[in-house]
Design a protein around this motif. Structure first.
Motif, PDB file in Angstrom:
ATOM      1  N   HIS A   8      10.997  15.123  -5.069  1.00  0.00           N
ATOM      2  CA  HIS A   8      10.060  15.341  -6.172  1.00  0.00           C
ATOM      3  C   HIS A   8       9.407  14.023  -6.582  1.00  0.00           C
ATOM      4  N   VAL A   9      10.177  12.923  -6.526  1.00  0.00           N
ATOM      5  CA  VAL A   9       9.617  11.609  -6.852  1.00  0.00           C
ATOM      6  C   VAL A   9       8.532  11.242  -5.828  1.00  0.00           C
TER       7      VAL A   9
ATOM      8  N   ALA B  22       0.829  -1.203   0.000  1.00  0.00           N
ATOM      9  CA  ALA B  22       0.000   0.000   0.000  1.00  0.00           C
ATOM     10  C   ALA B  22       0.866   1.257   0.000  1.00  0.00           C
ATOM     11  N   ILE B  23       2.004   1.192   0.717  1.00  0.00           N
ATOM     12  CA  ILE B  23       2.960   2.295   0.720  1.00  0.00           C
ATOM     13  C   ILE B  23       4.215   1.810  -0.009  1.00  0.00           C
ATOM     14  N   PRO B  24       4.384   2.126  -1.291  1.00  0.00           N
ATOM     15  CA  PRO B  24       5.548   1.635  -2.041  1.00  0.00           C
ATOM     16  C   PRO B  24       6.865   2.073  -1.400  1.00  0.00           C
ATOM     17  N   ALA B  25       7.865   1.251  -1.512  1.00  0.00           N
ATOM     18  CA  ALA B  25       9.178   1.559  -0.951  1.00  0.00           C
ATOM     19  C   ALA B  25      10.237   1.385  -2.032  1.00  0.00           C
ATOM     20  N   ALA B  26      11.338   2.040  -1.856  1.00  0.00           N
ATOM     21  CA  ALA B  26      12.453   1.923  -2.797  1.00  0.00           C
ATOM     22  C   ALA B  26      13.741   1.861  -2.009  1.00  0.00           C
ATOM     23  N   ILE B  27      14.692   1.127  -2.537  1.00  0.00           N
ATOM     24  CA  ILE B  27      16.012   1.072  -1.920  1.00  0.00           C
ATOM     25  C   ILE B  27      17.046   1.319  -3.009  1.00  0.00           C
TER      26      ILE B  27
END
Length: 209
Positions: A206-207, A178-183
């Motif tokens: 900004h992303v 539900a809350i996208p994450a990035a590494i």
């Protein structure tokens, strides 16, 4: 010295070794593994000359690969090998200097990974790269910057080949949370600021927005 049996392909790579594991080296090892498998199935001979300037890889030699530790050793290995490959695949800009020492190749293929074609490559490297028959690049951006910096590449046959991850992921792709994450993983070395880490960090708000 007698000429070795003809090769379908001779690869020029930075050494494949755990202590020399940069992105170009890892991508080269993955590509070479695939090439060896494909050519073995068709009974074609291939050989990779690995140049290990870090002196961390063992200088062993197998049927499909050999390792040298200096540019001079690499040049001598090429001359002593007396290879006459149908195709040469050069995986790093620093290794294009070996190309004039290899005779009889019908195609010279160069994989351009990053800024080596537009950040002060020097006249010799520019000239050697301009004599390549086929240019492979890892992104449209890299190709555009290379063509902008080296006009002699405009008429060269080129192809964008995005880098992969080796073994394909099996099974269904999981939907994002539900809350996208990035590494993001990378080396934040001062000498490598040209890679644009600070630009990515500055752009990330900004992303998120």
């Amino acid at each position: 010295a007698p000429t070795e049996p003809s090769l379908e392909l001779l690869g020029l790579f930075p050494a494949f070794h755990v202590n020399n594991a940069g992105g170009i080296q890892v991508s080269g090892e993955l590509a070479w593994s695939a090439i060896v498998s494909a050519c073995a199935a068709e009974g074609k001979r291939v050989h990779a000359l690995q140049v290990d300037l870090s002196n961390s890889a063992p200088a062993n030699r197998t049927e499909n690969s050999s390792v040298t530790h200096t540019r001079l050793d690499a040049a001598l290995r090429v001359l002593r090998g007396r290879w006459s490959p149908s195709t040469i695949l050069c995986w790093h800009a620093d290794l294009v200097r070996l190309l004039p020492l290899i005779h009889g190749a019908q195609r010279r293929v160069f994989f351009l990974h990053r800024i080596e074609a537009w950040q002060n490559p020097g006249w010799l490297k520019r000239r050697l790269i301009s004599n390549i028959d086929h240019l492979l690049v890892n992104s449209e951006y890299t190709l555009a910057r290379a063509l902008e910096a080296m006009q002699q590449l405009q008429d060269m046959q080129s192809e964008v080949v995005p880098l992969g991850i080796g073994t394909p992921i099996e099974g269904p792709v999981r939907a994002p949370d539900a809350i996208p994450a990035a590494i993001m993983i990378g080396r934040l070395e001062h000498g490598e600021r040209y890679k644009g880490h600070d630009v990515v960090i500055a752009a990330w708000p900004h992303v998120l927005h």
